[in-house]
Design an enzyme around this catalytic site. Structure first.
Site: not given
Ligand code: UGA
Length: 455
Positions: A230, A282
């Protein structure tokens, strides 16, 4: 196998429903009576695409209860998937984990039980859970001969795509100090590891997806893998956001830059989407916990710390952009497109929208928001925030001095911007997610500011 899951939040419910779908008998346990009675009537208390459909397919192998003895008495594998929220000092609140472990110690009765930490827990929690279970078990079950061991099986599920992340995972990581526990979990996940299950029509197997990698480690390594994964994803996003700020200044385009570096296989093109940065339950919690664990060992973690600073700076930067354009925010009407921390979820935890709304309200602006899924939850959870809610995305543009694209829901790309320009007081759109079609908006007569691109 007979499986119990303690905690029916995102992780517990997704794991429970998926394991039942894969053929196991699963009982989900939660202390929240209203959640359990909703689940027993087939209602899902969270928004997660396809979870309802998968639950229907697996319903005959799924039970929901508030009675620990019902769930734990026959279970061969017990997953602990309770919340571990941050305390004010950055450490995790382990009170739910503790009471879950104590219940397992009180009620487990199968000849050998593998207790699996699925929650994101501090390093060393596996051993702690083992001692809690053992103490409780000795006290209540002196004459029984149940044996148990503790394993760590971190989850890597993204909200909004949790089921495909589960069924078509990049890897399953299992940490344990006993080979037998690792084997039990390998057997449990066998249909998933070898992809022998019939893929549901609504979650088709990706093309050429043949197997899932299984990685077994010691307990501590599995626990640290979760935090490191993470934190690494969080810093990847913060890195591209730091470069995005420079990109604006030198007149470059962050989308091309992300593509240009992402094509290097050593870097990879995912998690390089610039914008308002990460939120959710997370990344913030886990980066803080990692730093706090480092401190316990006298170790600074400056890279993780910097990832946090850059991330939260993005939200303030957006408000400064608005202030720079509108000069005075007091009395101005700002529309927000999106409230959830990312699309395809109604989760509002650590959503940039809330912090941005609060900063704008503090400076005297009016804030009108729309989110396709998360508005009901926002009205409940943010009842202390003086936000106005629009019935349709189009309505946030009415009389607005600026509209900010906060969450990249796909429908925001196709709004009738040509018509919306004429209902705004000032035709200004700030694209905080680098996801709108700037050329189209500009042709519609709007001024568009995109984070990471020069205007
Ligand atoms: C994240 C991890 O991706 C999972 O692998 C993990 O299991 C989870 O946390 C957890 O620990 O339970 P999640 O928080 O659901 O999952 O969301 P993500 O899709 O990873 O996005 C996280 C944040 O990063 C979001 O706010 C998204 O908008 C942002 N993000 C993501 C960006 O700003 N840019 C990107 O390129 C990717």
């Amino acid at each position: 196998m007979k499986v119990a899951i303690i905690g029916t939040g995102y992780v517990g419910l997704t794991t429970g429903v998926s394991l039942a779908f894969l053929g196991h008998d699963v009982t989900c346990l939660d202390v929240d009576e209203s959640k359990i009675s909703a689940l027993n009537s087939g209602l899902i208390p969270i928004y997660e695409p396809h979870l309802d459909e998968l639950m229907k397919l697996a319903r005959h192998r799924l039970k929901f209860t508030t009675q620990a003895s019902d769930a734990l008495g026959a279970a061969q594998v017990v997953f602990i998937a309770v919340g571990t929220p941050s305390l004010p000092d950055g450490k995790s609140n382990l009170s739910y984990l503790k009471s879950a472990a104590q219940s397992v110690g009180q009620f487990m009765a199968a000849p050998h039980v593998v207790i699996v930490n699925k929650s994101t827990v501090p390093i060393g929690s596996g051993n702690w859970v083992e001692s809690l279970v053992r103490d409780e078990y000795r006290e209540k079950n002196i004459r029984k001969s149940s044996e148990f061991s503790v394993a760590s099986n971190p989850e890597f599920l993204r909200e909004g795509s949790a089921l495909s992340d589960m069924l078509y995972a990049d890897r399953v990581v299992v940490g344990a100090d006993h080979a037998a526990s690792i084997q039990v979990l390998r057997d449990l996940y066998q249909p998933l590891l070898e992809q022998t299950f019939d893929a549901p029509s609504f979650l088709p197997r990706p093309e050429n997806f043949k197997a899932v990698h299984f990685l077994s480690t010691d307990l501590q390594s599995a626990e640290l893998i979760k935090y490191a994964a993470n934190a690494f994803l969080a810093l990847k996003v913060s890195f591209i956001n730091e470069v995005a700020e420079l990109s604006e200044k030198v007149g470059a385009d962050i989308v091309s830059i992300a593509r240009g570096i992402g094509l290097d296989a050593r870097i990879g093109n995912r998690f390089l989407q610039a914008g308002l940065g990460w939120g959710g339950s997370c990344f913030g919690k886990d980066t803080l916990a990692l730093i706090s664990t480092g401190q316990e060992y006298g170790l600074n973690m400056p890279i993780t710390q910097a990832a946090r600073e850059v991330n939260f700076r993005q939200r303030r930067r957006l408000v400064e952009i608005l202030a720079g354009e509108l000069k005075i925010l007091k009395g101005k009407r700002i529309g927000l497109l999106g409230l959830a921390f990312k699309p395809n979820t109604d989760d509002l935890r650590d959503s940039p929208a809330l912090e941005i709304a609060r900063m704008l309200l503090d400076r005297g602006a009016q804030v009108v928001a729309f989110d396709p899924i998360a508005m009901k939850r926002a009205q409940k959870e943010w009842s202390d925030v003086d936000l106005r809610y629009a019935d349709r995305a189009e309505d946030v543009f009415v009389e607005a001095d600026a509209v900010v694209h906060v969450t990249e829901w796909p429908e925001f790309r196709t709004l009738p911007y040509e018509a919306l320009k004429s209902v705004m007081r000032v035709p200004l759109v700030v694209d905080g997610r680098v996801g709108l079609d700037r050329d189209r908006l500009v042709s519609a007569g709007l001024k568009v500011i995109v984070l990471g691109k020069s205007s």
